[in-house]
Scaffold this motif. Structure first.
Motif, short mmCIF file in Angstrom:
data_model
loop_
_atom_site.label_atom_id
_atom_site.label_comp_id
_atom_site.label_asym_id
_atom_site.label_seq_id
_atom_site.Cartn_x
_atom_site.Cartn_y
_atom_site.Cartn_z
N LEU A 11 0.81 -1.29 0.00
CA LEU A 11 0.00 0.00 0.00
C LEU A 11 0.82 1.30 0.00
CD1 LEU A 11 -3.11 1.24 1.07
CD2 LEU A 11 -1.58 1.65 2.87
N SER A 12 0.29 2.42 0.42
CA SER A 12 0.91 3.71 0.31
C SER A 12 0.99 4.38 1.65
CB SER A 12 0.05 4.51 -0.62
OG SER A 12 0.57 5.59 -1.18
N ILE A 13 1.73 5.47 1.75
CA ILE A 13 2.07 5.93 3.09
C ILE A 13 2.46 7.38 3.19
CG2 ILE A 13 2.83 3.71 3.82
CD1 ILE A 13 4.92 5.41 1.70
N PHE A 14 2.78 7.68 4.41
CA PHE A 14 3.34 8.98 4.73
C PHE A 14 4.65 8.71 5.46
CE2 PHE A 14 3.78 10.39 8.99
CZ PHE A 14 3.99 11.73 8.94
N CYS A 15 5.68 9.51 5.19
CA CYS A 15 6.99 9.23 5.78
C CYS A 15 7.57 10.49 6.42
CB CYS A 15 7.96 8.71 4.72
SG CYS A 15 9.64 8.57 5.28
N SER A 16 8.20 10.31 7.56
CA SER A 16 8.91 11.43 8.17
C SER A 16 10.21 10.92 8.74
CB SER A 16 8.06 12.07 9.28
OG SER A 16 7.94 11.20 10.37
N CYS A 17 11.24 11.66 8.53
CA CYS A 17 12.55 11.30 9.06
C CYS A 17 13.03 12.47 9.91
CB CYS A 17 13.56 11.04 7.95
SG CYS A 17 13.03 9.81 6.76
N SER A 18 13.66 12.19 11.02
CA SER A 18 14.16 13.28 11.86
C SER A 18 15.47 12.88 12.50
CB SER A 18 13.14 13.65 12.94
OG SER A 18 12.97 12.60 13.84
N ASN A 19 16.37 13.81 12.63
CA ASN A 19 17.62 13.60 13.32
C ASN A 19 17.65 14.53 14.52
OD1 ASN A 19 18.19 12.87 10.37
ND2 ASN A 19 19.88 11.93 11.49
N ASN A 20 17.78 13.97 15.70
CA ASN A 20 17.79 14.76 16.90
C ASN A 20 19.16 15.39 17.13
OD1 ASN A 20 15.16 13.93 17.36
ND2 ASN A 20 15.82 12.11 18.49
N LYS A 21 19.24 16.24 18.16
CA LYS A 21 20.50 16.86 18.53
C LYS A 21 21.52 15.79 18.87
CE LYS A 21 22.40 20.13 21.88
NZ LYS A 21 22.09 20.97 23.06
N PRO A 22 22.78 15.96 18.43
CA PRO A 22 23.79 14.94 18.71
C PRO A 22 23.87 14.60 20.18
CG PRO A 22 24.64 16.55 17.16
CD PRO A 22 23.31 17.07 17.62
N THR A 23 23.99 13.31 20.46
CA THR A 23 24.08 12.81 21.82
C THR A 23 25.46 12.22 22.05
OG1 THR A 23 21.73 12.28 21.82
CG2 THR A 23 23.08 11.21 23.50
N GLN A 24 25.97 12.40 23.24
CA GLN A 24 27.31 11.91 23.56
C GLN A 24 27.21 10.80 24.60
OE1 GLN A 24 30.74 14.67 23.88
NE2 GLN A 24 30.75 14.07 26.02
N ASN A 45 3.06 5.73 7.76
CA ASN A 45 1.67 5.48 8.07
C ASN A 45 0.95 4.86 6.88
OD1 ASN A 45 2.09 6.65 10.53
ND2 ASN A 45 0.72 8.38 10.24
N ASP A 46 -0.07 4.09 7.15
CA ASP A 46 -0.93 3.55 6.11
C ASP A 46 -1.76 4.71 5.56
OD1 ASP A 46 -2.97 2.39 4.63
OD2 ASP A 46 -3.25 0.71 6.00
N GLU A 47 -1.55 5.07 4.30
CA GLU A 47 -2.22 6.26 3.76
C GLU A 47 -3.73 6.08 3.63
OE1 GLU A 47 -1.88 5.60 -1.07
OE2 GLU A 47 -0.79 7.23 -0.11
N ASP A 48 -4.20 4.85 3.65
CA ASP A 48 -5.64 4.62 3.58
C ASP A 48 -6.30 4.67 4.96
OD1 ASP A 48 -5.48 4.37 0.91
OD2 ASP A 48 -5.69 2.19 0.83
N CYS A 49 -5.49 4.87 5.98
CA CYS A 49 -6.01 4.92 7.34
C CYS A 49 -6.36 6.36 7.69
CB CYS A 49 -4.96 4.37 8.31
SG CYS A 49 -5.42 4.47 10.06
N ASP A 50 -7.55 6.58 8.21
CA ASP A 50 -8.00 7.91 8.60
C ASP A 50 -7.51 8.20 10.02
OD1 ASP A 50 -9.28 10.24 9.26
OD2 ASP A 50 -11.23 9.65 8.42
N SER A 51 -6.51 9.06 10.10
CA SER A 51 -5.90 9.35 11.41
C SER A 51 -6.85 10.08 12.34
CB SER A 51 -4.62 10.16 11.23
OG SER A 51 -4.90 11.40 10.57
N THR A 52 -7.93 10.65 11.81
CA THR A 52 -8.90 11.33 12.66
C THR A 52 -9.83 10.33 13.35
OG1 THR A 52 -10.52 11.60 10.87
CG2 THR A 52 -8.87 13.34 11.17
N LEU A 53 -9.85 9.10 12.82
CA LEU A 53 -10.71 8.07 13.38
C LEU A 53 -9.94 6.98 14.11
CD1 LEU A 53 -13.18 7.60 10.37
CD2 LEU A 53 -13.51 9.01 12.42
N SER A 54 -8.65 6.84 13.79
CA SER A 54 -7.86 5.76 14.37
C SER A 54 -6.52 6.27 14.89
CB SER A 54 -7.61 4.66 13.32
OG SER A 54 -6.73 3.68 13.82
#
Length: 266
Positions: A11-24, A45-54
């Protein structure tokens, strides 16, 4: 070793990538070096999924560290995470594996036998620091349309100063593997409530002979082995853990190695 099997479909989706502040990773009282990393997070995320309902639209959630000064470690960890989703397709990065996972899910959604089964992949990486030794724990779950999902716990032991993986032969004295196996089998049988004369037919060991796998972590208590689901027992039995305390195997270990500070402190 247990490998996940996947049904190729999607199926299809939504994607997000994030890099946090460097950790030591802070050094302890013995070490004077540090290891710096940033956390990479991948969501789908499953793009066919309604995030307002689930609240359950997310089907992929991966987080792992990317080290600023350990390219070989980054490569090893990336390959380990890629191995969670095994198909006939080879991937060159975690991002590419994620794309393949989601593409397969899209195809699976078109299958007549789809029956609203939703793919899921979760992988969290934990770091453990013991002086120059970096322990990496990759804890994962995957479901690809079968009767049930599967979990996988795997380890990487890394020498932060030498910038290389620490293997069992790096810490064992030459010719000690058979002795280690004998001690491990004794502990395994005790844990499982099996006498020394009982056969091991109820396990999945080759030729019903006890064997150690290559999935271990060097901890302050000893060498921690994990057999994952399906590896030596049925799925319903889950994973099996086996700890070999340093007090039992000290004589088999090299006096100086990347882990010697662990058992010398006992």
């Amino acid at each position: 070793m247990f490998r996940f099997f996947s049904f190729v479909a999607a199926l299809s989706i939504f994607c997000s990538c994030s890099n946090n502040k460097p950790t030591q990773l802070s050094p302890d009282s013995v070490s004077t070096d540090t290891t710096v990393y940033t956390m990479k997070v991948l969501h789908q995320n499953d793009e066919d999924c309604d995030s307002t309902l689930s609240k359950d639209c997310r089907i992929l959630d991966i987080s792992y560290p990317e080290f600023t000064d350990q390219p070989a470690l980054n490569d090893s960890l990336s390959k380990r995470i890629q191995s969670i989703y095994t198909t006939e397709t080879s991937y060159s990065s975690v991002d590419e594996m994620v794309e393949g996972f989601m593409a397969d899910y899209r195809r699976f959604k078109l299958d007549p036998n789809f029956n609203n089964r939703v793919y899921n992949l979760t992988s969290k990486t934990k770091l453990v620091r013991n002086d120059q030794l970096i322990g990496i724990v990759v804890d994962s779950y995957i479901y690809t349309g079968g009767a049930h999902g599967g979990t996988l716990l795997s380890f990487i032991n890394w020498d932060g100063r030498a910038r290389k993986q620490i293997l069992l032969d790096d810490v064992l004295k030459p010719g000690s593997r058979d002795s280690l196996k004998a001690i491990a089998e004794r502990i395994f049988r005790k844990n499982e409530g099996i006498s020394t004369s009982d056969p091991l037919k109820q396990y999945f060991f080759e030729d019903n002979t006890f064997a150690l796998n290559e999935n271990y972590l060097f901890t302050p208590e000893g060498i921690r082995y994990v057999y994952n689901e399906y590896e030596i027992k049925p799925y319903s039995s889950g994973r099996t853990e086996l700890l070999l305390p340093y007090s039992e195997i000290r004589s088999l270990l090299k006096p100086e190695s990347a882990i010697s500070h662990l058992y010398k402190a006992e």
